[in-house]
Design an enzyme around this catalytic site. Structure first.
Site, PDB file in Angstrom:
ATOM      1  N   HIS A 289      12.450   4.622  -0.074  1.00  0.00           N
ATOM      2  CA  HIS A 289      12.850   4.592   1.339  1.00  0.00           C
ATOM      3  C   HIS A 289      13.291   3.195   1.762  1.00  0.00           C
ATOM      4  O   HIS A 289      12.715   2.198   1.355  1.00  0.00           O
ATOM      5  CB  HIS A 289      11.774   5.169   2.266  1.00  0.00           C
ATOM      6  CG  HIS A 289      10.485   4.415   2.343  1.00  0.00           C
ATOM      7  ND1 HIS A 289      10.275   3.404   3.244  1.00  0.00           N
ATOM      8  CD2 HIS A 289       9.325   4.541   1.651  1.00  0.00           C
ATOM      9  CE1 HIS A 289       9.039   2.943   3.104  1.00  0.00           C
ATOM     10  NE2 HIS A 289       8.447   3.602   2.142  1.00  0.00           N
ATOM     11  N   ASP A 301       7.022  -2.475   0.234  1.00  0.00           N
ATOM     12  CA  ASP A 301       7.076  -1.111   0.788  1.00  0.00           C
ATOM     13  C   ASP A 301       8.276  -0.989   1.706  1.00  0.00           C
ATOM     14  O   ASP A 301       8.190  -1.325   2.874  1.00  0.00           O
ATOM     15  CB  ASP A 301       5.769  -0.814   1.521  1.00  0.00           C
ATOM     16  CG  ASP A 301       5.711   0.610   2.046  1.00  0.00           C
ATOM     17  OD1 ASP A 301       6.581   1.419   1.690  1.00  0.00           O
ATOM     18  OD2 ASP A 301       4.795   0.912   2.837  1.00  0.00           O
ATOM     19  N   GLU A 335      10.984   6.956   6.584  1.00  0.00           N
ATOM     20  CA  GLU A 335       9.800   7.495   5.908  1.00  0.00           C
ATOM     21  C   GLU A 335       8.550   7.156   6.696  1.00  0.00           C
ATOM     22  O   GLU A 335       7.649   7.975   6.861  1.00  0.00           O
ATOM     23  CB  GLU A 335       9.698   6.925   4.481  1.00  0.00           C
ATOM     24  CG  GLU A 335       8.534   7.490   3.656  1.00  0.00           C
ATOM     25  CD  GLU A 335       7.214   6.751   3.808  1.00  0.00           C
ATOM     26  OE1 GLU A 335       6.185   7.280   3.380  1.00  0.00           O
ATOM     27  OE2 GLU A 335       7.209   5.635   4.381  1.00  0.00           O
ATOM     28  N   GLU A 336       8.496   5.925   7.200  1.00  0.00           N
ATOM     29  CA  GLU A 336       7.245   5.424   7.795  1.00  0.00           C
ATOM     30  C   GLU A 336       6.750   6.232   8.999  1.00  0.00           C
ATOM     31  O   GLU A 336       5.552   6.473   9.116  1.00  0.00           O
ATOM     32  CB  GLU A 336       7.362   3.931   8.122  1.00  0.00           C
ATOM     33  CG  GLU A 336       7.544   3.028   6.891  1.00  0.00           C
ATOM     34  CD  GLU A 336       6.341   2.991   5.952  1.00  0.00           C
ATOM     35  OE1 GLU A 336       5.356   3.691   6.193  1.00  0.00           O
ATOM     36  OE2 GLU A 336       6.408   2.252   4.953  1.00  0.00           O
ATOM     37  N   ASP A 363       7.480   4.537  -4.523  1.00  0.00           N
ATOM     38  CA  ASP A 363       7.038   4.040  -3.210  1.00  0.00           C
ATOM     39  C   ASP A 363       5.590   3.558  -3.283  1.00  0.00           C
ATOM     40  O   ASP A 363       4.842   3.666  -2.334  1.00  0.00           O
ATOM     41  CB  ASP A 363       7.205   5.145  -2.151  1.00  0.00           C
ATOM     42  CG  ASP A 363       6.874   4.646  -0.747  1.00  0.00           C
ATOM     43  OD1 ASP A 363       6.908   3.422  -0.525  1.00  0.00           O
ATOM     44  OD2 ASP A 363       6.575   5.480   0.123  1.00  0.00           O
ATOM     45  N   HIS A 432       1.945  -2.637   4.766  1.00  0.00           N
ATOM     46  CA  HIS A 432       2.090  -2.541   6.229  1.00  0.00           C
ATOM     47  C   HIS A 432       1.560  -3.769   6.977  1.00  0.00           C
ATOM     48  O   HIS A 432       1.049  -3.651   8.089  1.00  0.00           O
ATOM     49  CB  HIS A 432       1.379  -1.281   6.771  1.00  0.00           C
ATOM     50  CG  HIS A 432       1.951   0.002   6.240  1.00  0.00           C
ATOM     51  ND1 HIS A 432       1.459   1.234   6.573  1.00  0.00           N
ATOM     52  CD2 HIS A 432       3.003   0.244   5.422  1.00  0.00           C
ATOM     53  CE1 HIS A 432       2.159   2.181   5.976  1.00  0.00           C
ATOM     54  NE2 HIS A 432       3.110   1.615   5.263  1.00  0.00           N
TER      55      HIS A 432
HETATM   56 ZN   LIG Z   1       6.519   3.270   1.635  1.00  0.00          ZN
END
Ligand SMILES: [Zn+2]
Ligand SMILES: *[C@@H]1O[C@H](CO)[C@@H](O)[C@H](O)[C@H]1NC(C)=O
Ligand SMILES: *[C@@H]1O[C@H](CO)[C@@H](O)[C@H](O)[C@H]1NC(C)=O
Ligand SMILES: *[C@@H]1O[C@H](CO)[C@@H](O)[C@H](O)[C@H]1NC(C)=O
Ligand SMILES: *[C@@H]1O[C@H](CO)[C@@H](O)[C@H](O)[C@H]1NC(C)=O
Ligand SMILES: *[C@@H]1O[C@H](CO)[C@@H](O)[C@H](O)[C@H]1NC(C)=O
Length: 470
Positions: A289, A301, A335-336, A363, A432
């Site tokens: 993603h 990520d 995606e998130e 991912d 994140h």
């Molecule tokens: Zn991810």
């Protein structure tokens, strides 16, 4: 033949989250493959070496393009203008690498924008508390929220606490990290469970096994029948402090001030095709993603996974190889906030689902590659295991009911697939958070991931036999 016991993973669906309930499922010694197929797979050894060498020889250029992308755009939150610019950049980069077959498909995406976020402990003493709002959190009222704090170890403790002890308070979930799949429940459902008991805000101990005073965001969902209360993550250090103060009988008061906005914007999934030479309508998909959270740079990520997936058709094309089936790289958008791009793709292509022979996603980091996490029937797993033998020592095999983040929804519809296994023990240290930068990455590891993924994808897309669904 190795006798490995595989495990099946039961997935609790919280976006790139897997909670493991292991059931012994397949035993590789049960694999009975057609000897002709075994021979055919073995004959790919030379070509896999050629592909991997090509990736390694172009490793500096490739890694430089990846770092340039991350440094140029930084964080790429869903619905943002910068994400669309990053998508344009990847389209241009694909064309400048000689691949013209790049298309996009529109996706209506949530666009949540973090405003200012501050928190201060007022009692028993003044101390600033670092907070990071969780995706889709509402703002506090304009005057902020000043309320007493109650620290809860887990949902059970909250459930057992009488409502009058929670009402009007800020609930702090001090749930210690066990696995991502288990602990993330506090991020996803914490605000809803706290609101059900009348809390005015919900804070969680950041979902990470390790902290240097880092806060970690991520998606959360409000239950349909509860008041939407502001929700954010705090550090392990502050959660521990609040816990100790409460245990000593202190009355804790905090002041929280958060602002954010939420609307919807059009984004795009990006599809890059290397057309097959025989079964053009059949697809082998490799994906990552392109969106990220708004903190850090989304280097890990999922900048790394997206970039190595993008490179698969590019490098195979550069080598002038044409697999039997079409090799399609997909750069998922959004995606998130909850697999938004993947869900749109699935809906749009529902009647072509049978054409997807195999679907892959990376991912979970691009650290040293180890092998694959596979979802599929025993026959599918046996073929993948045979192909993996070409890549020794990158030949570890794990079997799960669904894999990846975006592609879990395809696996659930019976499409076999795999996700890159890599040495990602530290993945959730950075996940994140502001620490997700290029510093997490190691050039050699990323290039090795790219080399393995490209060569593996080529073999799967070129085999005379389809990967069976049953
Ligand atoms: Zn991810
Ligand atoms: C290995 O592959 C390369 C490139 O495709 C080719 O030139 C070479 O002849 C092959 N070698 C063998 C032993 O098949
Ligand atoms: C992509 O290429 C087009 C056409 O050459 C150009 O107008 C545009 O600025 C480029 N965009 C990015 C983000 O590089
Ligand atoms: C909350 O933050 C907003 C935006 O920075 C600011 O305008 C407002 O004065 C703050 N409110 C309080 C009570 O601190
Ligand atoms: C909450 O506690 C009550 C009893 O106090 C129990 O009946 C109920 O099952 C519990 N709910 C959950 C979700 O644990
Ligand atoms: C929410 O409330 C409505 C109307 O009262 C009800 O029909 C529905 O089942 C509730 N949903 C949940 C998830 O509790």
């Amino acid at each position: 033949m190795t006798t490995l016991l595989f495990t099946i993973v039961i997935v609790t669906q919280y976006y790139n989250v897997y909670s493991y309930m292991t059931i012994n499922k397949y035993d590789l010694s049960d694999c009975v493959l057609n000897p002709k197929l075994v021979q055919e797979i073995a004959s790919y050894k030379n070509i896999t070496k050629t592909i991997m060498n090509e990736v390694v020889n172009n490793g500096d250029t490739f890694y430089n393009e990846y770092a340039n992308f991350i440094d140029k755009f930084g964080a790429r939150p869903a619905g943002s203008v910068v994400l669309e610019e990053a998508i344009d950049h990847m389209i241009n980069l694909t064309r400048s690498n000689g691949l013209e077959t790049v298309t996009t498909e529109d996706v209506m995406s949530p666009h949540w924008v973090r405003g200012s976020e501050t928190a201060t402990m007022i009692k028993p003493r003044i101390k600033p508390i670092a907070i990071l709002g969780l995706g889709s959190s509402v703002s506090t009222p304009s005057g902020g929220i000043t309320a007493e704090v109650i620290v809860m170890r887990n949902f059970n403790e909250l459930n057992e606490t009488i409502e009058s002890n929670v009402k009007g308070k800020i609930v702090v979930f001090d749930a210690h990290y066990t696995s991502y799949g288990e602990t993330v429940a506090y991020r996803v459902e914490g605000a809803t469970k706290a609101a059900e008991k009348g809390a005015v805000a919900s804070l969680i101990r950041s979902v990470t096994p390790f902290s240097l005073y880092t806060t970690h965001t991520g998606s959360q969902e409000y239950g349909s029948n509860v008041t939407k209360i502001p929700t954010a993550a705090i550090t392990h250090e502050d959660a521990d402090l609040l816990r100790r103060l409460q245990d000593r009988g202190a009355t804790i008061v905090m002041s929280i001030n958060m602002t954010s906005t939420l609307d919807y914007k059009t984004s795009r999934n990006t599809l890059i095709d290397l057309k097959g030479c025989e079964d053009r309508e059949k697809l082998v998909i490799v994906s990552g993603h392109i969106d990220s959270w708004d903190v850090g740079q989304g280097a890990m990520d999922d900048g790394g996974g997206m970039f190595i997936s993008w490179y698969v058709p590019v490098i195979i094309h550069k080598l002038k190889l044409k697999p039997r089936r079409t090799l399609r790289a997909i750069l998922w958008t959004s995606e998130e906030p909850g697999l938004v791009g993947a869900i749109e793709y699935l809906n749009r292509h529902m009647n072509e689902l049978n054409n997807i022979n195999f679907i892959m996603e990376s991912d979970e980091g691009t650290f040293e590659p180890l092998g694959l996490d596979v979802s599929g029937s025993q026959n599918a797993v046996c073929i993948v295991a045979e192909v993996l033998k070409l890549f020794k020592p990158i030949d570890k095999l794990k079997v799960s009911s669904t894999v990846g983040s975006d592609i879990t929804i395809f696996n659930s519809k019976g499409v076999p697939g795999a996700s890159l296994l890599n040495k990602n023990e530290r993945y959730f240290w950075y996940h994140h958070s502001n620490a997700d930068t290029m510093d997490v990455q190691n050039k050699n590891d990323v290039v090795q991931c790219a080399a393995f993924l490209a060569a593996f994808s080529y073999v799967i897309s070129d085999l005379t036999e389809d990967i069976p669904r049953y």
